[in-house]
Write a protein that holds these residues in place. Structure first.
Motif, mmCIF file in Angstrom:
data_model
loop_
_atom_site.group_PDB
_atom_site.id
_atom_site.type_symbol
_atom_site.label_atom_id
_atom_site.label_comp_id
_atom_site.label_asym_id
_atom_site.label_seq_id
_atom_site.Cartn_x
_atom_site.Cartn_y
_atom_site.Cartn_z
ATOM 1 N N PRO A 89 0.825 -1.205 0.000
ATOM 2 C CA PRO A 89 0.000 0.000 0.000
ATOM 3 C C PRO A 89 0.868 1.267 0.000
ATOM 4 C CG PRO A 89 -0.840 -1.586 1.571
ATOM 5 C CD PRO A 89 0.469 -2.117 1.081
ATOM 6 N N GLY A 90 0.518 2.184 -0.870
ATOM 7 C CA GLY A 90 1.240 3.451 -0.956
ATOM 8 C C GLY A 90 2.531 3.391 -1.757
ATOM 9 N N GLN A 91 2.902 2.228 -2.277
ATOM 10 C CA GLN A 91 4.122 2.104 -3.070
ATOM 11 C C GLN A 91 3.812 2.544 -4.501
ATOM 12 O OE1 GLN A 91 6.624 -1.609 -4.406
ATOM 13 N NE2 GLN A 91 6.809 -1.358 -2.199
ATOM 14 N N GLY A 92 3.876 3.842 -4.730
ATOM 15 C CA GLY A 92 3.457 4.437 -5.996
ATOM 16 C C GLY A 92 4.160 3.896 -7.222
ATOM 17 N N SER A 93 5.375 3.355 -7.067
ATOM 18 C CA SER A 93 6.086 2.811 -8.221
ATOM 19 C C SER A 93 5.521 1.458 -8.648
ATOM 20 C CB SER A 93 7.577 2.680 -7.909
ATOM 21 O OG SER A 93 7.768 1.781 -6.828
ATOM 22 N N CYS A 94 4.658 0.882 -7.824
ATOM 23 C CA CYS A 94 4.002 -0.389 -8.148
ATOM 24 C C CYS A 94 2.620 -0.029 -8.710
ATOM 25 C CB CYS A 94 3.900 -1.260 -6.895
ATOM 26 S SG CYS A 94 3.494 -2.969 -7.253
ATOM 27 N N VAL A 95 2.529 0.005 -10.021
ATOM 28 C CA VAL A 95 1.416 0.614 -10.733
ATOM 29 C C VAL A 95 0.148 -0.245 -10.685
ATOM 30 C CG1 VAL A 95 0.679 1.512 -12.974
ATOM 31 C CG2 VAL A 95 3.066 1.764 -12.253
ATOM 32 N N ASN A 96 -0.949 0.356 -10.215
ATOM 33 C CA ASN A 96 -2.251 -0.316 -10.195
ATOM 34 C C ASN A 96 -2.652 -0.734 -11.607
ATOM 35 O OD1 ASN A 96 -2.612 -0.043 -7.421
ATOM 36 N ND2 ASN A 96 -3.644 1.921 -7.625
ATOM 37 N N GLY A 97 -3.307 -1.888 -11.702
ATOM 38 C CA GLY A 97 -3.772 -2.385 -12.993
ATOM 39 C C GLY A 97 -2.774 -3.282 -13.702
ATOM 40 N N LYS A 98 -1.504 -3.237 -13.333
ATOM 41 C CA LYS A 98 -0.492 -4.100 -13.954
ATOM 42 C C LYS A 98 -0.636 -5.522 -13.411
ATOM 43 C CE LYS A 98 2.117 -1.046 -16.222
ATOM 44 N NZ LYS A 98 2.552 -1.174 -17.595
ATOM 45 N N ILE A 99 -0.154 -6.484 -14.193
ATOM 46 C CA ILE A 99 -0.092 -7.890 -13.795
ATOM 47 C C ILE A 99 1.382 -8.227 -13.585
ATOM 48 C CG2 ILE A 99 -0.557 -10.284 -14.482
ATOM 49 C CD1 ILE A 99 -3.124 -8.686 -14.221
ATOM 50 N N ALA A 100 1.711 -8.865 -12.468
ATOM 51 C CA ALA A 100 3.082 -9.310 -12.207
ATOM 52 C C ALA A 100 3.223 -10.754 -12.664
ATOM 53 C CB ALA A 100 3.396 -9.187 -10.724
ATOM 54 N N ASP A 101 4.214 -11.029 -13.497
ATOM 55 C CA ASP A 101 4.495 -12.382 -13.980
ATOM 56 C C ASP A 101 5.779 -12.888 -13.324
ATOM 57 O OD1 ASP A 101 2.299 -12.581 -15.739
ATOM 58 O OD2 ASP A 101 3.411 -11.577 -17.341
#
Length: 190
Positions: A89-101
């Protein structure tokens, strides 16, 4: 006088060439390997439930198992579920909507190409005992295959969770002893 200086210069140049050639012949060589990744999202990766909570490098401790539970090749025992937390939470560099593979490096030294499991790194310890990774539902992952990918749900509130599991895997009749293994992984985002 000019010819003496010229001859001296030629002799000196020849000496430097011979000395340089001798040095080149006695020098050792090697390889410089450079790896990396270019991405448009950067999330921390932290061990969640079932792990030691490490960031990047995550430890999972399997409960002890009786050798009799791993009596023949293909037997599995003591599956332990665990999570990898992508971002936070709050880690702005981890972009909402992206999928992590999540992918595993098939060149990891502990991967057994025949079974897709991880070999025991401890000599003179538990023999015929590998570790098998699974997805969240318990399906075995073939770590020797570059096609093995575990995808997170879409990142929301800068966080996603990837569920995995680890279990003992027999390659023959197991003998008692310690087990320690590892695998290299990478995460890309789309």
């Amino acid at each position: 006088m000019k010819s003496i200086k010229f001859v001296s210069a030629v002799a000196m140049a020849a000496g430097i060439l011979v000395m340089g050639s001798a040095q080149a012949q006695s020098a050792n060589g090697g390889t410089i390997r450079v790896t990396g990744s270019v991405t448009d999202a950067t999330c921390t990766i932290t061990g969640g439930a079932g792990t030691d909570g490490g960031t990047g490098n995550v430890g999972v401790a399997l409960d002890p198992v009786a050798a009799t539970a791993l009596a023949q090749a293909g037997d599995t025992a003591n599956r332990k579920p665990f999570n990898l937390i992508i971002g936070g939470p709050g880690q702005g560099s981890c972009v909402n909507g992206k999928i992590a593979d999540l992918r595993f490096n098939v060149a990891s030294p502990r991967i057994d190409a025949a079974t897709g499991t991880l070999t025991n790194a401890l000599a003179d310890q538990a023999t015929h005992t590998n570790v098998q990774l699974t997805n969240a539902t318990g399906t075995a992952l073939d770590l020797a295959s570059p096609a093995t990918v575990i995808s997170s749900p879409a990142i929301a509130n800068n966080t996603a969770t990837i569920g995995l599991g680890a279990q003992y895997y027999a390659t023959g009749a197991a003998t008692p002893g310690l087990v320690d293994t590892s695998v290299q992984y990478g995460v890309t985002y789309r």
